[in-house]
Each structure stands twice: as C-alpha cells, then as structure tokens.
Design an enzyme around this catalytic site. Structure first.
Site, short mmCIF file in Angstrom:
data_model
loop_
_atom_site.label_atom_id
_atom_site.label_comp_id
_atom_site.label_asym_id
_atom_site.label_seq_id
_atom_site.Cartn_x
_atom_site.Cartn_y
_atom_site.Cartn_z
N LYS A 199 0.86 -1.18 0.00
CA LYS A 199 0.00 0.00 0.00
C LYS A 199 0.89 1.23 0.00
O LYS A 199 1.66 1.45 0.95
CB LYS A 199 -0.93 0.01 1.21
CG LYS A 199 -1.83 1.24 1.23
CD LYS A 199 -2.89 1.20 2.29
CE LYS A 199 -3.69 2.49 2.28
NZ LYS A 199 -4.67 2.54 3.36
N LYS A 251 -2.27 -1.77 -3.82
CA LYS A 251 -3.09 -0.56 -3.85
C LYS A 251 -2.21 0.67 -3.92
O LYS A 251 -1.23 0.73 -3.17
CB LYS A 251 -3.90 -0.55 -2.56
CG LYS A 251 -4.68 0.70 -2.30
CD LYS A 251 -5.41 0.55 -1.01
CE LYS A 251 -6.14 1.83 -0.73
NZ LYS A 251 -6.73 1.82 0.57
C1 PBG Z 1 -7.21 3.76 5.16
C2 PBG Z 1 -7.62 3.65 3.73
C3 PBG Z 1 -7.46 4.59 2.71
C4 PBG Z 1 -8.03 4.05 1.58
C5 PBG Z 1 -8.54 2.81 1.92
N1 PBG Z 1 -8.25 2.56 3.26
C6 PBG Z 1 -6.92 5.96 2.75
C7 PBG Z 1 -5.53 6.19 3.13
O1 PBG Z 1 -4.74 5.26 3.30
O2 PBG Z 1 -5.21 7.35 3.27
C8 PBG Z 1 -8.09 4.71 0.24
C9 PBG Z 1 -9.09 4.14 -0.72
C10 PBG Z 1 -9.35 5.01 -1.89
O3 PBG Z 1 -8.67 6.03 -2.12
O4 PBG Z 1 -10.28 4.68 -2.64
N2 PBG Z 1 -8.24 3.35 6.01
#
Ligand code: PBG
Length: 327
Positions: A199, A251
């Site tokens: 991520k 992701k």
């Molecule tokens: C954190 C989380 C995020 C997303 C999913 N889970 C945001 C981040 O890490 O700042 C982003 C998902 C998206 O942008 O569609 N709980």
C-alpha cells in the site's frame, strides 16, 4: 505469394473470434464494491470528488447491498464515517459494537447473510481525531505496537458484527499476525484476513479523504510505502504470507501494475488490487468532459488490472461494470 506468413490479425477478424481468444476475462464475481456508511445523516450524501458515489445511511446501505447481490458482484468492503463527536485519539468508536461500522456490518449480515462476502476496513483513521491509521506516542509519532492492540480489538468487534473478511489497511508491521491470533483466540477461526500487502503513500487517495471526512493533517509516509520502491512489496508479501494472510492486495492499482505483476507471480493466495478513489475520479472527470468514453475506459482499466495479475478487483465501478458485462 507476397506478404507475411504469420498473420496475427486472423484472430481479430470477428467479435466471436476475439471473444474466443480473449485471454483475460472480467466477471462480476471478481469485483468488490467499496461502500461508505455515515452516522450523522438522514439522506445519502453525495461525495463531490467522486460523482455517483455516496456516503450511505444505514438504510440506503441495506438497499445498496441488495443491489450488489442482485448484480452478482463478489463482495462489499465497508468503511465507516462516524459523527465528529465520535472521533478521539484512540479511535474508540471503531471498536465499540455501537460504532457506525460495526452497526452497519450487523445490518448487512442480517439483511443479506452469506449471499455476498462482507469485508470490513480494519483501520483507525476514520475514527481518530488526528486522522492517522494508528494511535500516537507522546511525541506524536504513530506507535506501531500500541496500534496493534487496537487492531486486535477492532478485528474482534468486526468479526462479532458479522464480517466474513477483515481488511487491515494501516500498514503497521505485524498487523496480520496479531489480528489472526486475536481472531483464533476468540473462536473466529473462519474469519479471513485480506492483507493490504503493498500500500503506497499515494496522491490517488485524495477523494477518499473527502469521502470519509478525514481529519488528517500531514501525510502517512512513515507507514505507507514510497512510490519509488517495488522490491519492498515483495518483503511485505513474504511477511504477510508468513503471518497468515488469506488474501493479499496491492493498492492503488493502475499506477502500480508492475508491483501487482511481481506480487501475483509469487503469491500462493488470491491476489486483489484496489482501483482507488483517485483512479475513479480521474476517469469520471475526463468522461464528464467527453474526453474519454467512460464505459470503455472502465472495462479497459479493470481488464488491465486483471491481466497484470489481480484475481479480485476492488472498484467503485463494481455494480456499474457488472451491468456492462451483462450487456
Ligand atoms: C485507510 C484507507 C485509505 C483508503 C482505503 N483505506 C486511505 C488512506 O490510506 O489514506 C483509500 C481508498 C481510496 O482512495 O479509494 N483506512
């Protein structure tokens, strides 16, 4: 005779021929719809930077879940948006059974049962007043090991509320092992862990921060990965698999197809990828101006993500794409 001997174009002659030789197929069952449920509203609230996506009320979420089941999509990933007075430094309302995310999980489990796969975002950021994914130490840094204790509690609350899958998205070291241990110790051995394995600290989460009313100041670069790094994702993969991840995820998706391919080549569990909010917003903005054909671009981007190695795709287009695939 003139001209080439090999003619790849022969396999492109008719729609039926192209369908026959298509190497990558998309189906509704591969798609997971992320959904937002908000506490302090009476009507669904549109999200400005994600046209067509809303923050649901508990009731409208139930209707959306039925629609998702009808569409035959693979699952739902739930995110909770608490009222401002239900945010604090520890994200208490993320672990309370009467917190919005846990209430919505209970609603959906009794509403649609096992007809689809219910996944819960396991992260504190929506519930903390500082907006970080974990709890902070006395110097304001995200405290890895103190956060793990909160994640264990959150996993138990989500499992008790009816989640089939928990999705730790906070990028704390050791999160999968601690969550697995907590679930097993409390009789939830059947609840699966979808690890956010790779991520990245991405600008493409911008619209999501609006969607969850994030309070974050600053960034997440001390826990999410640097976009410059690919090999590090293989290390994260090795750790998540060793800690017991049932599914792994990369992701964002489209800007990280190379990482996705490398992870897919090594993982012996199903691999997912998340087409995130900024990827959605980018397509919507261009489509709205008439600069891209929305439906073709949606199917092409999802096909590319599948082709790069994702078996499962989380996408805000899940139900829309299911409709396109039905024709
Ligand atoms: C954190 C989380 C995020 C997303 C999913 N889970 C945001 C981040 O890490 O700042 C982003 C998902 C998206 O942008 O569609 N709980």
């Amino acid at each position: 005779m003139t001209g080439p001997h090999e003619r790849p174009r022969r396999l492109r002659t008719t729609p039926a021929m192209r369908r026959l030789v298509a190497q990558t197929r998309l189906s509704a069952a591969d798609l997971v719809l992320p959904v937002f449920v908000r506490e302090d509203i009476d009507e669904p609230a549109p999200i400005g930077s994600m046209p067509g996506v809303v923050q649901h009320t508990r009731d409208s979420l139930k209707r959306a879940a039925h629609e998702a089941v009808e569409a035959g999509i693979g699952g739902l990933m739930l995110f909770g948006v608490p009222a401002p007075e239900h945010k604090d430094a520890e994200g208490t309302w993320g672990t309370r059974p009467d917190g919005i995310l846990n209430l919505a999980l209970q609603d959906l489990r009794s509403e649609v049962g096992d007809a689809t796969v219910l996944m819960a975002d396991l992260c504190l950021d929506e519930f903390t007043d500082h907006g970080h994914c974990g709890v902070l130490d006395s110097q304001g840094r995200v405290d890895n090991d103190a956060t793990l204790e909160r994640y264990a509690d959150m996993a138990l609350a989500q499992a008790a509320a009816g989640a089939h899958v928990v999705g730790p998205s906070g990028m704390m070291d050791g999160q999968v092992a601690v969550i697995r241990g907590a679930l097993d110790g409390a009789g939830f051995a059947e609840v699966a862990v979808l690890a956010y394995t790779a991520k990245y600290a991405s600008a493409y989460y911008g619209p999501f921060r609006e969607a969850v009313g994030s309070s974050l100041q600053g960034d997440r670069k001390t826990y999410q990965q640097d976009p410059a790094n690919a090999t590090e994702s293989l290390r994260e993969l090795r750790l998540d698999l060793a800690e017991g991840a049932d599914l792994v995820m990369v992701k964002p998706a489209l800007p990280y197809l190379d990482v996705l391919r490398q992870v897919a080549d090594l993982a012996d569990v199903p691999v997912a990828a998340y087409q995130v909010s900024g990827e959605y917003a980018q397509l919507e903005a261009a489509a709205e101006r008439g600069w891209l054909d929305r439906d073709r671009a949606v199917l092409e981007s999802l096909t590319s993500i599948r082709r790069a190695g994702a078996q499962i795709v989380l996408t805000y287009y899940a139900v829309h794409a299911a409709g396109l695939l039905r024709g």
